[in-house]
Motif scaffolding. Structure first.
Motif, mmCIF file in Angstrom:
data_model
loop_
_atom_site.group_PDB
_atom_site.id
_atom_site.type_symbol
_atom_site.label_atom_id
_atom_site.label_comp_id
_atom_site.label_asym_id
_atom_site.label_seq_id
_atom_site.Cartn_x
_atom_site.Cartn_y
_atom_site.Cartn_z
ATOM 1 N N THR A 7 0.844 -1.185 0.000
ATOM 2 C CA THR A 7 0.000 0.000 0.000
ATOM 3 C C THR A 7 0.883 1.240 0.000
ATOM 4 N N GLY A 8 0.540 2.216 -0.837
ATOM 5 C CA GLY A 8 1.302 3.454 -0.879
ATOM 6 C C GLY A 8 2.532 3.343 -1.755
ATOM 7 N N THR A 28 -2.203 -3.448 7.853
ATOM 8 C CA THR A 28 -1.724 -2.604 6.763
ATOM 9 C C THR A 28 -0.968 -1.400 7.318
ATOM 10 N N ARG A 60 2.981 -0.517 6.676
ATOM 11 C CA ARG A 60 3.374 0.760 6.071
ATOM 12 C C ARG A 60 4.292 1.534 7.014
#
Length: 77
Positions: free
Chosen positions: A2-3, A39, A43
């Motif tokens: 993610t990201g 998540t 991150r």
């Protein structure tokens, strides 16, 4: 993942991402789903790891070390 990959961020972007993820940590812990928390953990670890990779000789505050904590004494005193 993610990201954006933390390694692809410039220093200013990395700091902004770190500030944002630390600011949202408490709400994610208290109110996020287990998936959201996993998540968030992933991150945050990747962003912090990139920061540490870039700044291996960052200034360490004496009070933030084990020895410094011992000098302060037990919490609540």
């Amino acid at each position: 993942m993610t990201g954006v990959d933390p390694g692809a961020l410039d220093d200013q972007q990395l700091m902004k991402e770190l500030e944002t993820i630390h600011r949202t940590r408490h709400d994610t812990l208290l109110h996020g789903s287990n998936d959201a928390l996993r998540t968030h953990n992933d991150r945050m670890a990747r962003l912090e790891g990139e920061y540490l990779r870039r700044h291996p000789r960052r200034r360490i505050a004496a009070g933030r070390t084990r020895e410094g904590a011992r000098e302060r004494g037990p919490a609540g005193e």
